[in-house]
Each structure stands twice: as structure tokens, then as C-alpha cells.
Design a protein around this motif. Structure first.
Motif, PDB file in Angstrom:
ATOM      1  N   UNK A 188       0.880  -1.112   0.039  1.00  0.00           N
ATOM      2  CA  UNK A 188       0.084  -0.179  -0.107  1.00  0.00           C
ATOM      3  C   UNK A 188       0.736   1.048  -0.002  1.00  0.00           C
ATOM      4  N   UNK A 189       0.283   2.436  -0.007  1.00  0.00           N
ATOM      5  CA  UNK A 189       0.994   3.699   0.002  1.00  0.00           C
ATOM      6  C   UNK A 189       2.117   3.653   1.416  1.00  0.00           C
ATOM      7  N   UNK A 190       1.372   2.891   2.381  1.00  0.00           N
ATOM      8  CA  UNK A 190       1.997   3.072   3.722  1.00  0.00           C
ATOM      9  C   UNK A 190       3.112   1.950   4.101  1.00  0.00           C
ATOM     10  N   UNK A 191       2.913   0.826   3.466  1.00  0.00           N
ATOM     11  CA  UNK A 191       3.516  -0.277   4.047  1.00  0.00           C
ATOM     12  C   UNK A 191       3.599  -1.458   2.881  1.00  0.00           C
ATOM     13  N   UNK A 192       4.578  -2.308   3.050  1.00  0.00           N
ATOM     14  CA  UNK A 192       4.510  -3.750   2.339  1.00  0.00           C
ATOM     15  C   UNK A 192       4.250  -4.522   3.396  1.00  0.00           C
ATOM     16  N   UNK A 193       3.249  -5.360   3.008  1.00  0.00           N
ATOM     17  CA  UNK A 193       2.604  -6.671   3.884  1.00  0.00           C
ATOM     18  C   UNK A 193       2.775  -8.020   3.589  1.00  0.00           C
TER      19      UNK A 193
END
Length: 222
Positions: A211-216
Motif C-alpha cells: 500500500x502507500x504506507x507499507x508492504x505486508x
């Protein structure tokens, strides 16, 4: 810059090999951009990318001169690949799929023409994604079943778990699980960031997303 091949065991580096120089001389493996890596059941490692060859390395990191033409096979630019249970490597190129024998020769018993985006192999069968449909190909590259077409969205990745069940991730962030007979077993929505799916040989399937905030990373329930 140069490209290296390394293997780690429990965090300890076992080898580090410079693979930037093509075994054919002259051209080099890409130092930035797309490089494809695959491992055969025997432990042989294949390295390829946007150049004109696949190179094979032993499990200890040395160029495997017993494979192909002194360790390499000229096949054109490779976009992705998969190694089947017999040690044959299937290569997705821009407009076709080519299969190499375990010795590194082009396999004339397989032919498929058409643009696909990802591959997954099970004994006697190859899955190839084309847009929002998943083609089922036999040992010769011939379609043998109606294509699977999950809910709207292009197929981004495909994997097969140890039980032979098929996992599909599409551009809508949905993950679908199919039985070996093509029946839909279930689905889950993870959001549009879902990109890749991987199933371990001993069990457990994981979806990687961003996502724009993190990789999961999400582990799917069995």
C-alpha cells in the motif's frame, strides 16, 4: 555495478557469486531492472532476465558447465519462469512460452504462442495467466480445459500448494483457491495492494502486497 547470486542458511552466507558477466561473453546480466531467478528440484539455480540467455549454477554457486552450452542457453528475453517437477524450465517470453529440457536444450515437444503474464506448473499440467483468464495447458502446450476466470480483474500471480490446489491473486486484491479439478473452494479479499502469492513445499501459502504506507505479508488459512 554488478549482479550477484548469494545463498543464506539460517542467516549465514554460504556463497556469493558474481553473475553479471554472461557465460557467452560480451553482454552482461542486468545490474538494475528485471532479473528472473528459479531453483530446480535438484538444487540447480537458473538466472535470466532482459538479455539473451539463461545461465545455470550449481547448488554451491558455480557455473554449471554440464547444462546447456557450457552453462547457458540462448533463449531471448525472459519475463518470468517456472521449473516443473521433472527439472524442465518453462520460460515466459513476450509472445510465447518455451520449455527447456533438464539438460538445457529447447524442448521441441512443447509449443505455445500467445502473451501471458504468469506461470505455475504441476505434474503434467501448466497454468498460464492471460488477462483475467487462466489457461490450462498439457505437456505439449495445448489448452486442455476451459480457462478459469475469477471475478473481474486481471490475474497478477498464480501458485500451487502442496495439495495441488491453485491460488490466484487478481488486480482487485482478491485471492481465489481452486481444487485440482477446477472447482472454486473459496475466496478472500485483501484489498488492491495484493500482488504476489507463494506456497511453500511443506505447506503454508503467503500473499505479498503493498500500500502507500507499507508492504505486508499475509499467511492464508489452510
Amino acid at each position: 555495478g554488478y549482479t550477484t547470486l548469494a545463498r543464506y542458511d539460517g542467516g549465514a552466507q554460504e556463497f556469493l557469486t558474481d553473475v553479471s558477466v554472461s557465460p557467452f561473453g560480451g553482454s552482461v546480466f542486468p545490474t538494475n531492472g528485471h532479473t528472473v531467478l528459479d531453483v530446480a528440484p535438484s538444487g540447480r539455480v537458473f538466472v535470466m532476465g532482459y538479455h539473451d540467455a539463461v545461465a545455470a549454477y550449481t547448488s554451491s554457486g558455480s557455473l554449471d558447465v554440464s547444462w546447456g552450452n557450457a552453462g547457458a542457453a540462448p533463449v531471448g528475453a525472459v519475463r518470468s519462469s517456472v521449473v516443473d517437477s521433472l527439472g524442465r524450465i518453462l520460460l515466459r517470453r513476450t509472445a510465447d512460452i518455451v520449455r527447456l529440457t533438464p539438460d538445457g536444450a529447447v524442448d521441441g515437444n512443447f509449443a505455445f504462442s500467445g502473451a501471458v503474464t504468469t506461470l505455475a506448473a504441476v505434474p503434467g499440467k501448466l497454468y498460464a495467466a492471460a488477462g483475467s483468464s487462466l489457461l490450462v495447458l498439457d505437456e505439449t502446450g495445448t489448452p486442455v480445459a476451459l480457462p478459469l476466470s475469477p471475478a473481474a480483474g486481471a490475474i497478477l500471480d498464480v501458485a500451487v500448494d502442496p495439495l495441488g490446489r491453485l491460488l490466484i491473486v487478481n488486480s482487485g486484491g482478491q485471492v481465489f483457491r481452486y481444487g485440482s479439478d477446477g472447482s472454486l473452494l473459496g475466496e478472500v479479499g485483501l484489498g488492491e495492494g495484493a500482488r504476489r502469492v507463494h506456497c511453500g513445499a511443506s505447506g503454508g501459502c503467503f500473499v505479498v502486497g503493498r500500500t502507500d504506507a507499507e508492504t505486508y505479508v499475509v499467511r492464508l488459512a489452510d
